[in-house]
Design a protein around this motif. Structure first.
Motif, PDB file in Angstrom:
ATOM      1  N   ALA A 163       3.255  -5.356  28.445  1.00  0.00           N
ATOM      2  CA  ALA A 163       4.468  -4.905  28.358  1.00  0.00           C
ATOM      3  C   ALA A 163       5.534  -5.561  28.573  1.00  0.00           C
ATOM      4  CB  ALA A 163       4.018  -3.399  29.617  1.00  0.00           C
ATOM      5  N   GLY A 164       6.601  -5.315  28.407  1.00  0.00           N
ATOM      6  CA  GLY A 164       7.553  -6.343  28.701  1.00  0.00           C
ATOM      7  C   GLY A 164       8.341  -8.327  27.875  1.00  0.00           C
ATOM      8  N   ASP A 165       7.010  -8.012  27.231  1.00  0.00           N
ATOM      9  CA  ASP A 165       6.530  -9.454  26.082  1.00  0.00           C
ATOM     10  C   ASP A 165       7.449  -8.384  24.468  1.00  0.00           C
ATOM     11  OD1 ASP A 165       5.109 -10.807  28.159  1.00  0.00           O
ATOM     12  OD2 ASP A 165       3.380 -10.119  27.575  1.00  0.00           O
ATOM     13  N   SER A 166       7.265  -9.587  23.840  1.00  0.00           N
ATOM     14  CA  SER A 166       8.267  -9.075  22.481  1.00  0.00           C
ATOM     15  C   SER A 166       7.427  -9.724  21.363  1.00  0.00           C
ATOM     16  CB  SER A 166       9.727  -9.942  22.559  1.00  0.00           C
ATOM     17  OG  SER A 166      10.650  -8.988  23.187  1.00  0.00           O
ATOM     18  N   PHE A 167       8.038  -8.941  20.466  1.00  0.00           N
ATOM     19  CA  PHE A 167       7.366  -9.512  19.022  1.00  0.00           C
ATOM     20  C   PHE A 167       8.407 -10.319  18.388  1.00  0.00           C
ATOM     21  CE2 PHE A 167       4.105  -5.952  19.429  1.00  0.00           C
ATOM     22  CZ  PHE A 167       2.991  -7.294  18.369  1.00  0.00           C
ATOM     23  N   ARG A 168       8.507 -11.778  17.189  1.00  0.00           N
ATOM     24  CA  ARG A 168       9.564 -12.083  17.364  1.00  0.00           C
ATOM     25  C   ARG A 168      10.485 -11.394  15.785  1.00  0.00           C
ATOM     26  NH1 ARG A 168      12.980 -13.886  13.974  1.00  0.00           N
ATOM     27  NH2 ARG A 168      13.834 -16.335  13.833  1.00  0.00           N
ATOM     28  N   ASP A 169       8.936 -10.936  15.495  1.00  0.00           N
ATOM     29  CA  ASP A 169       9.646  -9.778  13.792  1.00  0.00           C
ATOM     30  C   ASP A 169       8.820  -8.676  14.000  1.00  0.00           C
ATOM     31  OD1 ASP A 169      10.961 -11.543  12.625  1.00  0.00           O
ATOM     32  OD2 ASP A 169       9.485 -13.046  11.538  1.00  0.00           O
ATOM     33  N   PHE A 170       8.416  -7.348  13.716  1.00  0.00           N
ATOM     34  CA  PHE A 170       8.275  -5.884  13.482  1.00  0.00           C
ATOM     35  C   PHE A 170       9.006  -5.817  12.596  1.00  0.00           C
ATOM     36  CE2 PHE A 170       6.969  -1.849  14.392  1.00  0.00           C
ATOM     37  CZ  PHE A 170       6.201  -1.994  15.208  1.00  0.00           C
ATOM     38  N   THR A 171       8.808  -5.853  10.645  1.00  0.00           N
ATOM     39  CA  THR A 171       9.342  -5.439  10.059  1.00  0.00           C
ATOM     40  C   THR A 171       8.555  -4.518   9.450  1.00  0.00           C
ATOM     41  OG1 THR A 171       9.761  -7.949   9.077  1.00  0.00           O
ATOM     42  CG2 THR A 171       9.307  -6.489   7.271  1.00  0.00           C
ATOM     43  N   GLY A 172       9.415  -3.220   8.790  1.00  0.00           N
ATOM     44  CA  GLY A 172       8.716  -2.408   7.924  1.00  0.00           C
ATOM     45  C   GLY A 172       9.502  -0.959   7.887  1.00  0.00           C
ATOM     46  N   PRO A 173       9.107   0.440   8.230  1.00  0.00           N
ATOM     47  CA  PRO A 173       8.136   0.521   6.861  1.00  0.00           C
ATOM     48  C   PRO A 173       7.720   0.415   6.004  1.00  0.00           C
ATOM     49  CG  PRO A 173       9.038   2.495   7.026  1.00  0.00           C
ATOM     50  CD  PRO A 173      10.676   1.145   7.426  1.00  0.00           C
ATOM     51  N   LEU A 174       6.724   0.162   5.612  1.00  0.00           N
ATOM     52  CA  LEU A 174       6.140  -1.022   4.013  1.00  0.00           C
ATOM     53  C   LEU A 174       5.461   0.414   3.351  1.00  0.00           C
ATOM     54  CD1 LEU A 174       6.041  -4.961   5.342  1.00  0.00           C
ATOM     55  CD2 LEU A 174       7.970  -3.660   4.398  1.00  0.00           C
ATOM     56  N   GLY A 175       4.863  -0.234   1.963  1.00  0.00           N
ATOM     57  CA  GLY A 175       3.715   0.796   1.383  1.00  0.00           C
ATOM     58  C   GLY A 175       4.855   2.055   1.453  1.00  0.00           C
ATOM     59  N   CYS A 176       3.836   2.450   0.569  1.00  0.00           N
ATOM     60  CA  CYS A 176       4.003   3.836   0.168  1.00  0.00           C
ATOM     61  C   CYS A 176       3.792   5.463   0.864  1.00  0.00           C
ATOM     62  CB  CYS A 176       3.831   4.097  -1.292  1.00  0.00           C
ATOM     63  SG  CYS A 176       3.651   2.959  -2.817  1.00  0.00           S
ATOM     64  N   PRO A 177       4.625   6.063   1.299  1.00  0.00           N
ATOM     65  CA  PRO A 177       3.646   7.504   2.200  1.00  0.00           C
ATOM     66  C   PRO A 177       3.002   7.345   1.634  1.00  0.00           C
ATOM     67  CG  PRO A 177       6.659   6.939   2.055  1.00  0.00           C
ATOM     68  CD  PRO A 177       5.909   6.091   1.092  1.00  0.00           C
ATOM     69  N   SER A 178       1.802   8.621   2.288  1.00  0.00           N
ATOM     70  CA  SER A 178       1.254   9.882   1.625  1.00  0.00           C
ATOM     71  C   SER A 178       1.611  10.501   0.639  1.00  0.00           C
ATOM     72  CB  SER A 178      -0.139   9.950   2.597  1.00  0.00           C
ATOM     73  OG  SER A 178      -0.184   9.342   4.158  1.00  0.00           O
ATOM     74  N   GLU A 179       1.231  10.514  -0.493  1.00  0.00           N
ATOM     75  CA  GLU A 179       1.119  11.679  -1.357  1.00  0.00           C
ATOM     76  C   GLU A 179       1.694  12.973  -1.540  1.00  0.00           C
ATOM     77  OE1 GLU A 179      -1.111  11.988  -4.963  1.00  0.00           O
ATOM     78  OE2 GLU A 179      -1.151   9.691  -4.974  1.00  0.00           O
ATOM     79  N   PHE A 180       1.214  13.193  -0.002  1.00  0.00           N
ATOM     80  CA  PHE A 180       1.001  14.826   0.203  1.00  0.00           C
ATOM     81  C   PHE A 180       2.623  15.052   1.232  1.00  0.00           C
ATOM     82  CE2 PHE A 180      -0.935  12.973   3.913  1.00  0.00           C
ATOM     83  CZ  PHE A 180      -0.974  12.973   5.696  1.00  0.00           C
ATOM     84  N   VAL A 181       3.624  13.850   1.809  1.00  0.00           N
ATOM     85  CA  VAL A 181       4.598  14.329   2.250  1.00  0.00           C
ATOM     86  C   VAL A 181       5.566  14.510   1.213  1.00  0.00           C
ATOM     87  CG1 VAL A 181       6.625  12.688   3.443  1.00  0.00           C
ATOM     88  CG2 VAL A 181       4.076  12.235   4.250  1.00  0.00           C
ATOM     89  N   ASN A 182       5.422  14.189   0.252  1.00  0.00           N
ATOM     90  CA  ASN A 182       6.615  15.226  -0.839  1.00  0.00           C
ATOM     91  C   ASN A 182       5.598  16.304  -2.031  1.00  0.00           C
ATOM     92  OD1 ASN A 182       8.200  12.462  -0.646  1.00  0.00           O
ATOM     93  ND2 ASN A 182       6.637  11.648  -1.962  1.00  0.00           N
ATOM     94  N   GLU A 183       4.733  16.964  -1.048  1.00  0.00           N
ATOM     95  CA  GLU A 183       4.127  18.194  -1.427  1.00  0.00           C
ATOM     96  C   GLU A 183       5.086  19.188  -1.314  1.00  0.00           C
ATOM     97  OE1 GLU A 183      -0.054  19.054  -1.999  1.00  0.00           O
ATOM     98  OE2 GLU A 183      -0.074  16.638  -2.401  1.00  0.00           O
TER      99      GLU A 183
END
Length: 296
Positions: free
Chosen positions: A78-98
């Motif tokens: 805790a307190g450290d960092s990531f250089r890159d944190f890219t997203g969100p990527l990919g397709c959401p679960s299909e049920f999200v749009n049902e």
């Protein structure tokens, strides 16, 4: 830089991190993933999203140490960092749009194997938030390897833990628990979502096909680059060639050629194997990974 707000060990070689990433958190949906880099020279590591809080601007990731990059990640605090944190990527679960009312009419089962419980959790949580109770089977080798148990219990209708060694819950694999629920307890399911090691997903799909239960799987275990460039996540879904990171990561599990995917995954780890795949797959083999020469 993306600050790590919390870092803790969940089980042997399995770690959780809560990361400050407001833009990513604002757009997250169940089923998606992020790509993280520790520093400028670090490897790109695709990781499924375990949880997110749009208001707090945080994203939770869970990962297992399998190589140099994830072992370096495990040392972050805790307190450290990531250089890159890219997203969100990919397709959401299909049920999200049902339609929510139609979803409420369905009996849905989620199966998580090992660290696969992490990407299962946000989907089950989403269901709970929309008034849908679902059953959840989570399996691990031993009780000590089960993760997110309290969190999963809080959002599932029925929670069924399984351990290979019988130290906790159902003694046996997730597939034997599924068979027990359907054949002995009379449970009926309209949909199954199974996420975990490929061998687990393969046998879960064989079981659900025999039981007549449509099944969705997440092919995140075979992703490397996460952008569709390297071709590591190339797989056959029915008669079509798909790439897990851009076309998925979720697919109809009864159409996925798991044997081919697992064999390809093993071959892709060696220089000789990558060269053979490039030869076998011709124009359908992607380059860009910097190792296989497919981009030349």
């Amino acid at each position: 830089m993306y600050k790590i707000l919390e870092a803790k060990k969940l089980a042997e070689n399995i770690y959780l991190m809560n990361v400050e990433a407001p833009r990513v958190a604002k757009h997250c949906e169940p089923g998606q993933f992020v790509i993280v880099k520790i520093d400028e020279k670090g490897e790109r590591v695709p990781l499924t999203i375990c949880d997110y809080d749009a208001e707090a601007g945080t994203v939770t990731i869970v990962f297992q140490t399998v190589g140099a990059s994830t072992k370096r990640m495990a040392d972050l605090k805790a307190g450290d960092s990531f250089r890159d944190f890219t997203g969100p990527l990919g397709c959401p679960s299909e049920f999200v749009n049902e339609d929510i009312e139609e979803l409420k009419k369905k009996n849905i089962l989620f199966i998580g194997g090992g660290v696969g419980a992490a990407p299962v959790y946000p989907q089950v949580k989403w269901m709970k938030q929309h008034g849908i109770d679902v059953d959840v089977i989570v399996g691990s080798k031993t009780k000590d390897m089960l993760i997110l148990e309290d969190e999963m219990k809080a959002v599932s209708g029925n929670y069924y833990p399984c351990t290979d060694d019988g130290s906790y819950g159902h003694s046996g694999m997730v597939t034997t628990k599924l068979e027990q629920l359907v054949k002995e307890e009379g449970k009926k399911y309209d949909l199954c979502v199974a996420i975990g090691p490929m061998i687990m997903m393969k046998f879960a799909c064989l079981m659900t096909k025999d039981l007549g239960i449509p099944t969705i799987v997440s092919m995140n275990p075979i992703m490397v680059d996460g952008t569709g460039m390297c071709g590591a996540c190339r797989l056959h879904v029915g008669d079509e060639i798909k790439f897990a990171c851009v076309d998925g990561p979720e697919f109809d599990g009864h159409l996925v050629n798991f044997d081919e995917a697992m064999k390809r995954q093993a071959m892709y780890k060696t220089e000789e194997g990558r060269a053979l795949l490039k030869l076998q797959e011709g124009d359908t083999h992607h380059g860009g990974c910097g190792h296989c020469g497919g981009d030349n």
